[in-house]
Motif scaffolding. Structure first.
Motif, mmCIF file in Angstrom:
data_model
loop_
_atom_site.group_PDB
_atom_site.id
_atom_site.type_symbol
_atom_site.label_atom_id
_atom_site.label_comp_id
_atom_site.label_asym_id
_atom_site.label_seq_id
_atom_site.Cartn_x
_atom_site.Cartn_y
_atom_site.Cartn_z
ATOM 1 N N ARG A 8 -10.257 24.118 -89.906
ATOM 2 C CA ARG A 8 -11.370 24.910 -90.452
ATOM 3 C C ARG A 8 -10.896 25.514 -91.761
ATOM 4 O O ARG A 8 -9.887 26.217 -91.801
ATOM 5 N N LEU A 9 -11.614 25.202 -92.831
ATOM 6 C CA LEU A 9 -11.313 25.760 -94.145
ATOM 7 C C LEU A 9 -12.423 26.716 -94.546
ATOM 8 O O LEU A 9 -13.582 26.331 -94.592
ATOM 9 N N ALA A 10 -12.051 27.947 -94.803
ATOM 10 C CA ALA A 10 -13.000 28.922 -95.348
ATOM 11 C C ALA A 10 -12.774 28.994 -96.847
ATOM 12 O O ALA A 10 -11.712 28.612 -97.343
ATOM 13 N N LYS A 11 -13.763 29.464 -97.563
ATOM 14 C CA LYS A 11 -13.676 29.581 -99.022
ATOM 15 C C LYS A 11 -13.242 28.253 -99.645
ATOM 16 O O LYS A 11 -12.256 28.167 -100.364
ATOM 17 N N ARG A 12 -14.005 27.196 -99.357
ATOM 18 C CA ARG A 12 -13.646 25.847 -99.806
ATOM 19 C C ARG A 12 -13.440 25.746 -101.310
ATOM 20 O O ARG A 12 -12.627 24.960 -101.765
ATOM 21 N N ASN A 13 -14.156 26.548 -102.074
ATOM 22 C CA ASN A 13 -13.967 26.514 -103.534
ATOM 23 C C ASN A 13 -12.540 26.877 -103.921
ATOM 24 O O ASN A 13 -12.034 26.408 -104.925
ATOM 25 N N GLU A 14 -11.901 27.713 -103.115
ATOM 26 C CA GLU A 14 -10.534 28.150 -103.403
ATOM 27 C C GLU A 14 -9.482 27.287 -102.713
ATOM 28 O O GLU A 14 -8.353 27.198 -103.182
ATOM 29 N N THR A 15 -9.812 26.665 -101.592
ATOM 30 C CA THR A 15 -8.813 25.968 -100.790
ATOM 31 C C THR A 15 -8.853 24.446 -100.907
ATOM 32 O O THR A 15 -7.883 23.780 -100.559
ATOM 33 N N ALA A 16 -9.932 23.893 -101.394
ATOM 34 C CA ALA A 16 -10.121 22.440 -101.377
ATOM 35 C C ALA A 16 -9.074 21.684 -102.184
ATOM 36 O O ALA A 16 -8.605 20.627 -101.759
ATOM 37 N N THR A 17 -8.690 22.208 -103.335
ATOM 38 C CA THR A 17 -7.727 21.493 -104.180
ATOM 39 C C THR A 17 -6.382 21.350 -103.485
ATOM 40 O O THR A 17 -5.819 20.251 -103.424
ATOM 41 N N LYS A 18 -5.859 22.432 -102.944
ATOM 42 C CA LYS A 18 -4.575 22.378 -102.245
ATOM 43 C C LYS A 18 -4.677 21.484 -101.005
ATOM 44 O O LYS A 18 -3.773 20.686 -100.723
ATOM 45 N N PHE A 19 -5.763 21.603 -100.272
ATOM 46 C CA PHE A 19 -5.960 20.782 -99.088
ATOM 47 C C PHE A 19 -5.979 19.301 -99.462
ATOM 48 O O PHE A 19 -5.346 18.470 -98.816
ATOM 49 N N GLN A 20 -6.682 18.962 -100.520
ATOM 50 C CA GLN A 20 -6.765 17.562 -100.961
ATOM 51 C C GLN A 20 -5.389 17.035 -101.376
ATOM 52 O O GLN A 20 -5.057 15.875 -101.131
ATOM 53 N N GLU A 21 -4.569 17.880 -102.006
ATOM 54 C CA GLU A 21 -3.208 17.472 -102.369
ATOM 55 C C GLU A 21 -2.403 17.096 -101.125
ATOM 56 O O GLU A 21 -1.665 16.109 -101.133
ATOM 57 N N ILE A 22 -2.549 17.870 -100.072
ATOM 58 C CA ILE A 22 -1.836 17.588 -98.820
ATOM 59 C C ILE A 22 -2.346 16.287 -98.215
ATOM 60 O O ILE A 22 -1.558 15.443 -97.770
ATOM 61 N N LEU A 23 -3.662 16.093 -98.205
ATOM 62 C CA LEU A 23 -4.214 14.851 -97.666
ATOM 63 C C LEU A 23 -3.718 13.645 -98.456
ATOM 64 O O LEU A 23 -3.412 12.600 -97.875
ATOM 65 N N SER A 24 -3.622 13.782 -99.761
ATOM 66 C CA SER A 24 -3.108 12.677 -100.584
ATOM 67 C C SER A 24 -1.645 12.394 -100.267
ATOM 68 O O SER A 24 -1.227 11.238 -100.183
ATOM 69 N N LYS A 25 -0.866 13.442 -100.088
ATOM 70 C CA LYS A 25 0.563 13.297 -99.775
ATOM 71 C C LYS A 25 0.758 12.529 -98.468
ATOM 72 O O LYS A 25 1.671 11.709 -98.352
ATOM 73 N N TYR A 26 -0.084 12.809 -97.472
ATOM 74 C CA TYR A 26 0.035 12.194 -96.160
ATOM 75 C C TYR A 26 -1.015 11.102 -95.935
ATOM 76 O O TYR A 26 -1.300 10.736 -94.794
ATOM 77 N N GLY A 42 -30.071 22.759 -102.164
ATOM 78 C CA GLY A 42 -29.640 23.824 -103.061
ATOM 79 C C GLY A 42 -28.580 24.752 -102.494
ATOM 80 O O GLY A 42 -28.151 25.679 -103.166
ATOM 81 N N VAL A 43 -28.142 24.547 -101.241
ATOM 82 C CA VAL A 43 -27.154 25.438 -100.630
ATOM 83 C C VAL A 43 -26.041 24.592 -100.021
ATOM 84 O O VAL A 43 -26.292 23.632 -99.303
ATOM 85 N N CYS A 44 -24.812 24.969 -100.327
ATOM 86 C CA CYS A 44 -23.656 24.295 -99.767
ATOM 87 C C CYS A 44 -22.742 25.357 -99.161
ATOM 88 O O CYS A 44 -22.347 26.301 -99.841
ATOM 89 N N ALA A 45 -22.419 25.225 -97.882
ATOM 90 C CA ALA A 45 -21.611 26.224 -97.181
ATOM 91 C C ALA A 45 -20.235 26.365 -97.818
ATOM 92 O O ALA A 45 -19.669 25.405 -98.326
ATOM 93 N N SER A 46 -19.690 27.565 -97.770
ATOM 94 C CA SER A 46 -18.376 27.805 -98.357
ATOM 95 C C SER A 46 -17.240 27.530 -97.374
ATOM 96 O O SER A 46 -16.080 27.658 -97.723
ATOM 97 N N ASP A 47 -17.576 27.150 -96.146
ATOM 98 C CA ASP A 47 -16.530 26.777 -95.205
ATOM 99 C C ASP A 47 -16.931 25.485 -94.502
ATOM 100 O O ASP A 47 -18.081 25.065 -94.557
ATOM 101 N N GLY A 48 -15.951 24.843 -93.883
ATOM 102 C CA GLY A 48 -16.232 23.578 -93.222
ATOM 103 C C GLY A 48 -15.142 23.228 -92.232
ATOM 104 O O GLY A 48 -14.108 23.896 -92.146
ATOM 105 N N VAL A 49 -15.401 22.168 -91.493
ATOM 106 C CA VAL A 49 -14.470 21.670 -90.492
ATOM 107 C C VAL A 49 -14.114 20.239 -90.857
ATOM 108 O O VAL A 49 -14.986 19.443 -91.222
ATOM 109 N N ILE A 50 -12.827 19.915 -90.770
ATOM 110 C CA ILE A 50 -12.342 18.574 -91.033
ATOM 111 C C ILE A 50 -11.616 18.090 -89.791
ATOM 112 O O ILE A 50 -10.801 18.817 -89.216
ATOM 113 N N LEU A 51 -11.936 16.885 -89.364
ATOM 114 C CA LEU A 51 -11.240 16.254 -88.257
ATOM 115 C C LEU A 51 -10.413 15.108 -88.816
ATOM 116 O O LEU A 51 -10.932 14.277 -89.569
ATOM 117 N N LEU A 52 -9.131 15.078 -88.479
ATOM 118 C CA LEU A 52 -8.242 14.016 -88.919
ATOM 119 C C LEU A 52 -7.624 13.342 -87.705
ATOM 120 O O LEU A 52 -7.084 14.013 -86.826
#
Length: 81
Positions: A8-26, A42-52
């Motif tokens: 679960r990532l909250a504040k996706r605008n702030e966390t998405a870049t770092k998270f994507q770097e980790i996904l790319s690494k692995y 017109g609305v996009c939630a600021s948090d989300g769930v990712i299943l890997l």
């Protein structure tokens, strides 16, 4: 053995870049990736769930989990079946 990471990532605008770097690494250890977040016109939630669904040696998966845990506003659960 199958390992699923529920993140679960909250504040996706702030966390998405770092998270994507980790996904790319692995990236070679990620078999399936599903992202879920609320979206409407017109609305996009600021948090989300990712299943890997991840594969590889346990120490590699543990390394990925530890890096994700270091992201502020993230929560991760590991399921191995």
């Amino acid at each position: 053995m199958t390992t699923i990471l529920g993140i679960r990532l909250a504040k996706r605008n702030e966390t998405a870049t770092k998270f994507q770097e980790i996904l790319s690494k692995y990236g070679c250890n990620i078999k399936t990736r599903i992202g879920l977040h609320d979206v409407s016109d017109g609305v996009c939630a600021s948090d989300g769930v990712i299943l890997l669904e991840v594969i590889g040696a346990q120490e590699i998966i543990s390394g990925m989990v530890k890096e994700i845990e270091l992201i502020e506003n993230s929560k991760i659960e590991v399921m191995t079946i």
